[in-house]
Design a protein around this motif. Structure first.
Motif, PDB file in Angstrom:
ATOM      1  N   THR A  74      47.643  48.863  50.559  1.00 17.24           N
ATOM      2  CA  THR A  74      47.281  47.448  50.458  1.00 17.24           C
ATOM      3  C   THR A  74      46.878  47.103  49.029  1.00 17.24           C
ATOM      4  OG1 THR A  74      46.489  47.623  52.696  1.00 17.24           O
ATOM      5  CG2 THR A  74      45.871  45.675  51.483  1.00 17.24           C
ATOM      6  N   LEU A  75      46.151  48.012  48.378  1.00 19.99           N
ATOM      7  CA  LEU A  75      45.753  47.739  46.999  1.00 19.99           C
ATOM      8  C   LEU A  75      46.972  47.758  46.082  1.00 19.99           C
ATOM      9  CD1 LEU A  75      42.460  49.726  47.054  1.00 19.99           C
ATOM     10  CD2 LEU A  75      42.708  47.286  46.848  1.00 19.99           C
ATOM     11  N   PHE A  76      47.919  48.641  46.387  1.00 18.28           N
ATOM     12  CA  PHE A  76      49.206  48.639  45.680  1.00 18.28           C
ATOM     13  C   PHE A  76      49.848  47.261  45.768  1.00 18.28           C
ATOM     14  CE2 PHE A  76      53.797  48.979  46.563  1.00 18.28           C
ATOM     15  CZ  PHE A  76      54.270  49.651  45.449  1.00 18.28           C
ATOM     16  N   MET A  77      49.833  46.709  46.991  1.00 15.17           N
ATOM     17  CA  MET A  77      50.448  45.401  47.204  1.00 15.17           C
ATOM     18  C   MET A  77      49.679  44.297  46.477  1.00 15.17           C
ATOM     19  SD  MET A  77      50.541  43.391  50.744  1.00 15.17           S
ATOM     20  CE  MET A  77      48.786  43.274  50.673  1.00 15.17           C
ATOM     21  N   ILE A  78      48.339  44.342  46.560  1.00 19.81           N
ATOM     22  CA  ILE A  78      47.561  43.303  45.873  1.00 19.81           C
ATOM     23  C   ILE A  78      47.814  43.388  44.375  1.00 19.81           C
ATOM     24  CG2 ILE A  78      45.237  42.446  45.427  1.00 19.81           C
ATOM     25  CD1 ILE A  78      44.412  43.453  48.109  1.00 19.81           C
ATOM     26  N   GLY A  79      47.910  44.609  43.856  1.00 19.45           N
ATOM     27  CA  GLY A  79      48.228  44.786  42.440  1.00 19.45           C
ATOM     28  C   GLY A  79      49.534  44.099  42.085  1.00 19.45           C
ATOM     29  N   ALA A  80      50.531  44.288  42.938  1.00 19.85           N
ATOM     30  CA  ALA A  80      51.833  43.660  42.680  1.00 19.85           C
ATOM     31  C   ALA A  80      51.707  42.144  42.679  1.00 19.85           C
ATOM     32  CB  ALA A  80      52.831  44.106  43.747  1.00 19.85           C
ATOM     33  N   TYR A  81      50.914  41.607  43.623  1.00 17.33           N
ATOM     34  CA  TYR A  81      50.779  40.146  43.694  1.00 17.33           C
ATOM     35  C   TYR A  81      50.032  39.606  42.480  1.00 17.33           C
ATOM     36  CZ  TYR A  81      52.788  39.389  48.293  1.00 17.33           C
ATOM     37  OH  TYR A  81      53.657  39.278  49.331  1.00 17.33           O
ATOM     38  N   ILE A  82      49.019  40.343  42.020  1.00 24.47           N
ATOM     39  CA  ILE A  82      48.309  39.895  40.815  1.00 24.47           C
ATOM     40  C   ILE A  82      49.272  39.902  39.629  1.00 24.47           C
ATOM     41  CG2 ILE A  82      46.488  40.505  39.183  1.00 24.47           C
ATOM     42  CD1 ILE A  82      44.850  41.507  41.490  1.00 24.47           C
ATOM     43  N   GLY A  83      50.058  40.972  39.518  1.00 24.63           N
ATOM     44  CA  GLY A  83      51.042  41.048  38.440  1.00 24.63           C
ATOM     45  C   GLY A  83      52.024  39.900  38.503  1.00 24.63           C
ATOM     46  N   TRP A  84      52.459  39.584  39.714  1.00 23.90           N
ATOM     47  CA  TRP A  84      53.402  38.474  39.887  1.00 23.90           C
ATOM     48  C   TRP A  84      52.791  37.171  39.373  1.00 23.90           C
ATOM     49  CZ3 TRP A  84      53.159  33.850  42.479  1.00 23.90           C
ATOM     50  CH2 TRP A  84      54.368  33.183  42.668  1.00 23.90           C
ATOM     51  N   THR A  85      51.513  36.951  39.720  1.00 30.81           N
ATOM     52  CA  THR A  85      50.857  35.715  39.298  1.00 30.81           C
ATOM     53  C   THR A  85      50.837  35.610  37.786  1.00 30.81           C
ATOM     54  OG1 THR A  85      49.465  36.012  41.198  1.00 30.81           O
ATOM     55  CG2 THR A  85      48.789  34.338  39.647  1.00 30.81           C
ATOM     56  N   ILE A  86      50.563  36.744  37.114  1.00 31.16           N
ATOM     57  CA  ILE A  86      50.469  36.671  35.661  1.00 31.16           C
ATOM     58  C   ILE A  86      51.832  36.448  35.033  1.00 31.16           C
ATOM     59  CG2 ILE A  86      49.984  38.089  33.641  1.00 31.16           C
ATOM     60  CD1 ILE A  86      47.582  39.096  35.254  1.00 31.16           C
ATOM     61  N   ILE A  87      52.870  37.030  35.622  1.00 27.94           N
ATOM     62  CA  ILE A  87      54.192  36.887  35.019  1.00 27.94           C
ATOM     63  C   ILE A  87      54.794  35.522  35.323  1.00 27.94           C
ATOM     64  CG2 ILE A  87      56.562  37.737  35.143  1.00 27.94           C
ATOM     65  CD1 ILE A  87      55.330  40.504  35.400  1.00 27.94           C
ATOM     66  N   VAL A  88      54.685  35.089  36.565  1.00 26.70           N
ATOM     67  CA  VAL A  88      55.364  33.848  36.943  1.00 26.70           C
ATOM     68  C   VAL A  88      54.475  32.626  36.700  1.00 26.70           C
ATOM     69  CG1 VAL A  88      56.439  32.623  38.853  1.00 26.70           C
ATOM     70  CG2 VAL A  88      56.831  35.032  38.573  1.00 26.70           C
ATOM     71  N   ARG A  89      53.194  32.741  37.031  1.00 31.41           N
ATOM     72  CA  ARG A  89      52.317  31.581  36.874  1.00 31.41           C
ATOM     73  C   ARG A  89      51.081  31.947  36.047  1.00 31.41           C
ATOM     74  NH1 ARG A  89      52.292  27.504  40.430  1.00 31.41           N
ATOM     75  NH2 ARG A  89      50.798  26.658  38.963  1.00 31.41           N
ATOM     76  N   PRO A  90      51.269  32.196  34.742  1.00 33.00           N
ATOM     77  CA  PRO A  90      50.101  32.589  33.937  1.00 33.00           C
ATOM     78  C   PRO A  90      49.021  31.524  33.922  1.00 33.00           C
ATOM     79  CG  PRO A  90      52.045  32.262  32.569  1.00 33.00           C
ATOM     80  CD  PRO A  90      52.509  32.208  33.961  1.00 33.00           C
ATOM     81  N   ASP A  91      49.391  30.246  34.100  1.00 32.97           N
ATOM     82  CA  ASP A  91      48.362  29.200  34.078  1.00 32.97           C
ATOM     83  C   ASP A  91      47.375  29.367  35.227  1.00 32.97           C
ATOM     84  OD1 ASP A  91      50.593  28.647  35.665  1.00 32.97           O
ATOM     85  OD2 ASP A  91      49.967  26.565  35.909  1.00 32.97           O
ATOM     86  N   THR A  92      47.892  29.757  36.404  1.00 34.55           N
ATOM     87  CA  THR A  92      46.999  29.999  37.537  1.00 34.55           C
ATOM     88  C   THR A  92      46.053  31.151  37.236  1.00 34.55           C
ATOM     89  OG1 THR A  92      48.794  29.346  38.961  1.00 34.55           O
ATOM     90  CG2 THR A  92      46.936  30.416  40.000  1.00 34.55           C
ATOM     91  N   ALA A  93      46.614  32.200  36.647  1.00 33.65           N
ATOM     92  CA  ALA A  93      45.790  33.359  36.335  1.00 33.65           C
ATOM     93  C   ALA A  93      44.674  32.974  35.378  1.00 33.65           C
ATOM     94  CB  ALA A  93      46.658  34.460  35.738  1.00 33.65           C
ATOM     95  N   VAL A  94      45.018  32.146  34.352  1.00 36.12           N
ATOM     96  CA  VAL A  94      43.990  31.733  33.387  1.00 36.12           C
ATOM     97  C   VAL A  94      42.936  30.880  34.085  1.00 36.12           C
ATOM     98  CG1 VAL A  94      43.580  30.387  31.315  1.00 36.12           C
ATOM     99  CG2 VAL A  94      45.553  31.881  31.446  1.00 36.12           C
ATOM    100  N   ASP A  95      43.403  29.985  34.972  1.00 34.04           N
ATOM    101  CA  ASP A  95      42.455  29.140  35.704  1.00 34.04           C
ATOM    102  C   ASP A  95      41.474  29.985  36.502  1.00 34.04           C
ATOM    103  OD1 ASP A  95      43.467  26.871  34.791  1.00 34.04           O
ATOM    104  OD2 ASP A  95      44.612  26.317  36.570  1.00 34.04           O
ATOM    105  N   ALA A  96      42.007  31.042  37.110  1.00 30.20           N
ATOM    106  CA  ALA A  96      41.169  31.817  38.020  1.00 30.20           C
ATOM    107  C   ALA A  96      40.155  32.675  37.277  1.00 30.20           C
ATOM    108  CB  ALA A  96      42.043  32.704  38.900  1.00 30.20           C
ATOM    109  N   ILE A  97      40.381  32.912  35.981  1.00 28.00           N
ATOM    110  CA  ILE A  97      39.477  33.812  35.258  1.00 28.00           C
ATOM    111  C   ILE A  97      38.057  33.270  35.245  1.00 28.00           C
ATOM    112  CG2 ILE A  97      38.888  34.626  32.944  1.00 28.00           C
ATOM    113  CD1 ILE A  97      41.798  35.203  32.538  1.00 28.00           C
TER     114      ILE A  97
END
Lengths: 527, 369
Positions: A74-97
């Motif tokens: 599950t943590l492997f999967m969450i890692g992948a989803y976090i990575g996806w967010t940074i690559i595809v939607r970096p603005d969301t990632a910055v917002d969430a920081i």
């Protein structure tokens, strides 16, 4: 001479098993065309590399602290989803920081609150009640403010702004991030300050609960007069500052990241996902795993529960349907000069495929993943064999009580290894995402493969994890390949085509056979 | 009464003593038996409608209770190998799934009647346990758990495969199973309710008896310290295999009931999540206490039913949190904790009694155990 023959006699079963496996591999190779030989072997290595990245961390954790961490997938999967967010939607990632940093700032003050509350000498009745008041207050404040915090996300419900669509647009290079949102109904100062205040109260509440627990058990805390915990204060101040700075430089940073080359983003994604999941892992170890070391079976059940929570968490945020992740631009070129014929071509055109012997090899899936896998294999190997930490880990795998007796803080090493292993899995998730795609059950599938690989290779053995992962990956890819062309069997009219269900079935069968021959796995320690 | 009445109790009629000892069980049976009527009374539905299986609140809750009974049998069968014999299995859902799918396929594709199908389910359960038991002499503990996980996962994938779509219905599930007319869960629900209830009670009594038998005692010894049991001269393999076979057959029968009761047999019931559900139910009720599995199953089903109803999609998160919370703070489960605190409970009850009667003297309570 005598020594060599003795070694052979001792490891007879292992050598025969490995020989048989090699012969089976060679036989399987013989039935294929030259291009398929190369392709299938590379795919096997690639699959094996991803399985290995997950299995390595898992086996380290299991070896050192006897915790079968079923939340690993599950943590492997969450890692992948976090990575996806940074690559595809970096603005969301910055917002969430910002909110995350502000929350961390409060919890980082926990040691300070602990000291302060200990000094305050609150009467028992009050000590019993006030943490609950604090808890209600925290839930009220954060429950009111956090939903109002402007995080520009996707909408799982509508197709236009679903993760699937964004992933597709990012792959095409036509991604348009939606307009950044603003605070709704509250002024930014109140919003930010409120979240910070809420997190401080949350830290104090937790310290209050811990204090009352000590109080009610009549065990006084050993107070060593060391003043205030300065590190905690500094961490808290710095994270709070980071959060606020990110809030004010949100837009330029988002624009910068959106314009940034995809390959850099990929690197950032790997790092961020490693760090965040390692942090979650450390927290999990301290809060959940540590109280249960005495009863490993409960630890196993607990990780199962965490796994269920994690899957639902991802489902609520990213939605249930599967979507893709664009490959880093280094491996996505499709223009002229592609598929590449030579090394110079690859470097010049960043081709996504190489043509060899009339077949096409995908540079990302079949080359890059293997290189990363080998890199991690060697790095962790060096860490284990050549550093002091590695020495402690290896000694801890053998006998952790003895290590503790030698005045080494094993608990801290436990936390570190748990964080490291889990972080490794998250990294594997980001690396695997472009070739596997993202779905909520990707972790479970991979975890089962990793478990099989570990059972084959030996549960706590590092080389065993590598060999087991390789065997599982290879076997799966060869069965897939033979599913297309069929195996000519002497007693059957038509060629026997292994169907897709046989892919996992074959690995399980191999696992059962190997466990029957060698109950400890190929490289496992005999008990 | 003075303290010297113990010999008198021993002289008591043995049947009366048995009834007195299983008071809780009898009360539970009685309550379950009149439950449909109580719900009908509360809902204002006449009994004649209830008996002719007309739709209504009672019928709805009967369905819920039937599900609980089936889950309870499934959970208790898991408790036998996990809580009593001390083997962790991650493939328990396969036992259930085999029962369900064998029943479904035999009814639908081969047109078998009920009794031969049940016979086949029992046979399949034994074979199933033997498959799990093949590696039992060689691997123990976690490795065995991994083997069971692998085997069950293969079964899970096989029933979802396209090749068997005519039989198992791939990932949609097995549809169109026509149960025999006298057991149709729609038209004869009340009868089905009592059948499932009696089945659960019988399984519980059988398990209780098994655990108290010499064989069951060796199973417990195996859980506590396997090496010691071996040293005392017991070949623990046979005992573990016996427990596995019993567990597999009962889980298979529960699966058969599930197949008859539900219009669609989904492949989920053979997946890892369903094994985890069994673990959760046993854990809620209390590991190694057979009645705990029943209570755990009821709690689990009612909890997920209530949460699904009021929270919709996010109910799984809460179930996960409950799960982690139970592991951390209530490791002995409901029944385990209840038993642990029986002394304190007794004290509390006496204190309460003294408060009402005002006397300092200890009174003997009728309901006391």
């Amino acid at each position: 001479m005598n020594k060599i023959s003795q070694w052979f006699r001792k490891n007879r079963t292992l050598i025969i098993t490995l020989l048989v496996l090699t012969i089976v591999y060679l036989l399987a190779l013989r039935g294929l065309e030259p291009k398929d030989q190369v392709l299938t072997t590379l795919r096997g290595f690639s699959m094996g590399a991803i399985i290995f990245i997950v299995a390595a961390g898992f086996s380290l954790i299991f070896g050192l602290m006897d915790v079968l961490n079923l939340a690993h997938g599950t943590l492997f999967m969450i890692g992948a989803y976090i990575g996806w967010t940074i690559i595809v939607r970096p603005d969301t990632a910055v917002d969430a920081i910002t909110p995350i940093a502000l929350l961390i700032a409060g919890f980082a003050l926990l040691p300070l609150m602990d000291v302060l509350i200990e000094r305050l000498n609150i009467p028992e009745k009050a000590a019993r009640i006030w943490p609950w008041v604090g808890l209600i207050l925290v839930i009220a404040i954060l429950g009111y403010l956090l939903p109002k915090y402007p995080v520009t996300t996707w909408d799982v419900g509508s197709y236009e702004s679903s993760p699937i669509n964004y992933a597709f647009a990012a792959g095409q290079g036509t991604l348009v991030a939606p307009e950044p949102e603003l605070f709704q109904g509250v002024s930014p100062v109140v919003g930010l300050g409120g979240i910070l205040l809420g997190s401080f109260i949350a830290g104090a509440t937790l310290a209050g609960f811990a204090h009352y627990r000590r109080y009610s058990r009549k065990e006084a805390k050993v107070i060593i007069d060391q003043g205030l915990p300065h590190t905690a204060i500094w961490i808290s101040i710095i994270t709070a500052l980071i959060g606020i700075i990110f809030y004010f430089f949100n837009d330029p940073l988002s624009d910068f990241l959106l314009d940034l080359n995809n390959a850099w983003l990929f690197l950032i994604a790997i790092l961020v996902s490693f760090v965040s999941i390692a942090g979650i892992g450390a927290l999990m170890e301290v809060l959940l795993v540590r109280p249960l070391y005495a009863t490993p079976i409960y630890n196993l059940l607990m990780t199962l529960g965490v796994s269920a929570i994690g899957i639902e968490f991802v489902r609520t945020i990213w939605g249930n349907p599967a979507f893709t992740m664009p490959r880093p631009s280094l491996f996505a070129g499709t223009g002229e000069g592609c598929p590449a014929e030579s090394l110079a071509d690859i470097l010049a055109n960043k081709c996504s495929t190489i043509s060899i012997l009339g077949g096409r090899i995908r540079t990302y899936n079949d080359v890059f993943v293997i290189i990363v896998g080998l890199f991690i294999l060697i790095t962790v190997w060096i860490l284990l064999q050549r550093t002091r930490l590695g020495m402690i880990i290896r000694a801890g795998v053998q006998d952790s009580e003895m290590v503790e007796a030698l005045s080494i803080n094993v608990r801290r090493v436990f936390t570190l290894v748990f964080a490291l292993g889990v972080g490794l899995a998250a990294m594997g998730g980001v690396i695997a995402a472009p070739s596997m795609g993202l779905s909520t059950n990707m972790g479970q599938v991979l975890l089962i493969n990793a478990l099989i690989a570990l059972a084959i290779g030996g549960l706590t053995s590092y080389p065993g994890a590598a060999v087991g992962a390789l065997i599982v990956g290879m076997l799966q890819q060869f069965i897939v390949k033979y599913g297309q062309i069929g195996i000519p069997l002497p007693f059957m009219e038509e060629a026997f085509k292994p169907t897709p269900p046989l892919v996992p079935a074959s690995t399980v069968l191999l696992m059962v056979i190997i466990l029957l021959i060698m109950p400890q796995g190929l490289f496992g320690r005999k008990e | 009464m003075s303290e010297f009445t113990a010999p008198e109790v021993a002289k008591e009629n043995i049947y009366w003593a048995t009834i007195k000892n299983s008071r809780g069980l009898l009360i539970t049976i009685l309550l379950l038996a009149i439950l449909p009527f109580i719900i009908a009374l509360v809902d204002g539905q006449p009994f004649s409608e209830l008996l002719s299986n007309d739709p209504g609140q009672s019928k709805f809750y009967q369905a819920l209770m039937i599900e609980i009974f089936i889950l309870a049998v499934y959970a208790i069968s898991y408790d036998l190998i996990f809580g009593i014999t001390g083997m962790i299995s991650f493939g328990h859902a396969m036992f259930f799934g085999v029962g369900a799918y064998v029943t479904g396929i035999m009814f639908k594709s081969f047109g078998w009647s009920l009794l031969p199908t049940i016979g086949l389910v029992i046979l399949a359960g034994i074979v199933n346990a033997l498959i799990f038991g093949i590696v039992l002499p060689r691997v123990k503990g976690i490795t065995w758990a991994l083997v069971t996980l692998g085997i069950a996962e293969v079964f899970f994938i096989v029933i979802q495969s396209r090749e068997l779509v005519d039989f198992a219905g791939a990932e949609i599930g097995l549809q169109g199973v026509t149960p025999p007319e006298y057991l149709n869960p729609v038209t004869e629900r009340l009868r089905f309710y009592y059948l499932a209830m009696i089945f659960m009670i019988l399984v519980y009594i059988f398990y209780k008896r098994f655990v108290n038998s010499p064989t069951g005692r060796v199973c417990i010894a195996n859980r506590e310290n396997e090496n010691r049991a071996i040293m005392l001269g017991y070949n623990t393999f046979w005992y573990k295999l016996t427990a596995l076979i019993i567990s597999s057959v009962t889980a298979g029968l529960a699966g058969a009931l599930h197949a008859i009761f539900h219009p669609i047999i989904r492949p989920d019931i053979a997946g890892l999540s369903f094994t985890i559900a069994a673990l959760l139910m046993v854990l809620i009720g209390g590991v190694g206490t057979l009645s705990g599995a029943l209570i755990g199953a009821a709690t689990f089903r009612l909890l997920s039913f209530g949460l699904d109803r009021y929270l919709g999609g996010s109910s799984q998160i809460i179930i996960g949190i409950v799960y982690v919370g139970i592991v951390l703070y209530l490791p002995f489960g409901i029944v385990g904790t209840w038993n642990q605190r029986s002394v304190r409970r007794k004290e509390g009850r006496e204190q309460l009694l003294r408060m009402f009667t005002g006397s300092k003297e200890k009174k003997q309570d009728e309901n006391e155990e």
